[in-house]
Design a protein around this motif. Structure first.
Motif, PDB file in Angstrom:
ATOM      1  N   ARG A 114       0.827  -1.217   0.000  1.00 23.92           N
ATOM      2  CA  ARG A 114       0.000   0.000   0.000  1.00 23.92           C
ATOM      3  C   ARG A 114       0.859   1.264   0.000  1.00 23.92           C
ATOM      4  O   ARG A 114       0.580   2.224  -0.722  1.00 23.92           O
ATOM      5  N   ILE A 115       1.907   1.251   0.799  1.00 28.87           N
ATOM      6  CA  ILE A 115       2.811   2.410   0.851  1.00 28.87           C
ATOM      7  C   ILE A 115       3.440   2.631  -0.529  1.00 28.87           C
ATOM      8  O   ILE A 115       3.479   3.752  -1.039  1.00 28.87           O
ATOM      9  N   GLY A 116       3.941   1.563  -1.136  1.00 31.76           N
ATOM     10  CA  GLY A 116       4.554   1.667  -2.456  1.00 31.76           C
ATOM     11  C   GLY A 116       3.566   2.110  -3.522  1.00 31.76           C
ATOM     12  O   GLY A 116       3.887   2.940  -4.372  1.00 31.76           O
ATOM     13  N   GLN A 117       2.342   1.567  -3.483  1.00 30.47           N
ATOM     14  CA  GLN A 117       1.324   1.957  -4.461  1.00 30.47           C
ATOM     15  C   GLN A 117       1.004   3.441  -4.352  1.00 30.47           C
ATOM     16  O   GLN A 117       0.909   4.145  -5.363  1.00 30.47           O
ATOM     17  N   ARG A 118       0.836   3.916  -3.133  1.00 25.41           N
ATOM     18  CA  ARG A 118       0.522   5.331  -2.923  1.00 25.41           C
ATOM     19  C   ARG A 118       1.632   6.209  -3.481  1.00 25.41           C
ATOM     20  O   ARG A 118       1.390   7.197  -4.149  1.00 25.41           O
ATOM     21  N   TRP A 119       2.863   5.844  -3.191  1.00 25.49           N
ATOM     22  CA  TRP A 119       4.004   6.618  -3.686  1.00 25.49           C
ATOM     23  C   TRP A 119       4.065   6.551  -5.209  1.00 25.49           C
ATOM     24  O   TRP A 119       4.282   7.567  -5.877  1.00 25.49           O
ATOM     25  N   GLY A 173       1.700   1.103  -8.506  1.00 29.41           N
ATOM     26  CA  GLY A 173       1.230   2.482  -8.456  1.00 29.41           C
ATOM     27  C   GLY A 173       1.544   3.249  -9.718  1.00 29.41           C
ATOM     28  O   GLY A 173       0.720   4.008 -10.225  1.00 29.41           O
ATOM     29  N   VAL A 174       2.745   3.048 -10.263  1.00 32.23           N
ATOM     30  CA  VAL A 174       3.153   3.752 -11.484  1.00 32.23           C
ATOM     31  C   VAL A 174       2.350   3.255 -12.685  1.00 32.23           C
ATOM     32  O   VAL A 174       1.873   4.045 -13.495  1.00 32.23           O
TER      33      VAL A 174
END
Length: 193
Positions: A114-119, A173-174
């Protein structure tokens, strides 16, 4: 041959960190920004010597350079700006503390994703360019995007479930698509998106 005994004469010693620190102090006295000529005048040294030490401050991350356009004709001046809060940085320690906290979550892998997706959602565009900016040295191969360098290798070896999941989340995320990473920290990691 005469020698000067004051401190400014010793600023020509190119191998001394003390000399670089003296130039940083002079820059600080000028409010944190100056040209090499201004500092040379303040310290009674040649502008090339001041520039030499200022370049070392930039290399050490203690100062930055920018161009100051002149009101009159001529080339712009190079302005050196002291970076605030001099001293050692402890980003590795900060990262370790945060990773250790994520490890304690109910589902560390999902939390890291989740942290990586948000970023990653804040960095849409070319995935290879984003991974390159992060320091992974990616190359596109037949079986996916190979990450030739891991900028977080120490933590990835100690906490792969968090760090590698975070990277996978960044990819998702990207790209906006489900992704996987064949993660072998320090050996070969391949992103499949």
């Amino acid at each position: 041959m005469s020698t000067r005994s004051d401190d400014t004469a010793s600023l020509v010693d190119p191998g001394s960190q003390q000399r670089i620190d003296e130039v940083a102090d002079a820059l600080r006295r000028r409010g944190g920004s100056a040209t090499s000529a201004e500092l040379a005048s303040d310290l009674g040294i040649h502008p090339s010597t001041a520039r030499f030490h200022l370049d070392h401050l930039v290399e050490q991350g203690r100062a930055t350079m920018t161009r100051r356009h002149r009101a009159t004709r001529g080339r712009p001046h190079t302005l050196f700006i002291l970076v605030s809060d001099e001293g050692p940085r402890a980003y590795r320690l900060l990262a370790q503390m945060l990773v250790e906290e994520v490890v304690l979550a109910n589902n560390p892998t999902a939390t890291a994703m989740r942290i990586g997706q948000r970023w990653g959602r804040r960095r849409p565009g070319d995935l290879v360019a984003v991974l390159d900016d992060m320091g992974f040295s990616p190359t596109v191969e037949e079986d996916g995007i190979e990450l030739r360098h891991c900028p977080f290798l120490d933590l990835a070896r100690d906490y792969p479930q968090v760090v590698c999941s975070l990277h996978c989340g960044v990819v998702e995320g990207v790209t906006g698509q489900t992704a996987t990473i064949d993660a072998n920290p320090g050996v070969r990691c391949v992103v499949h998106a």
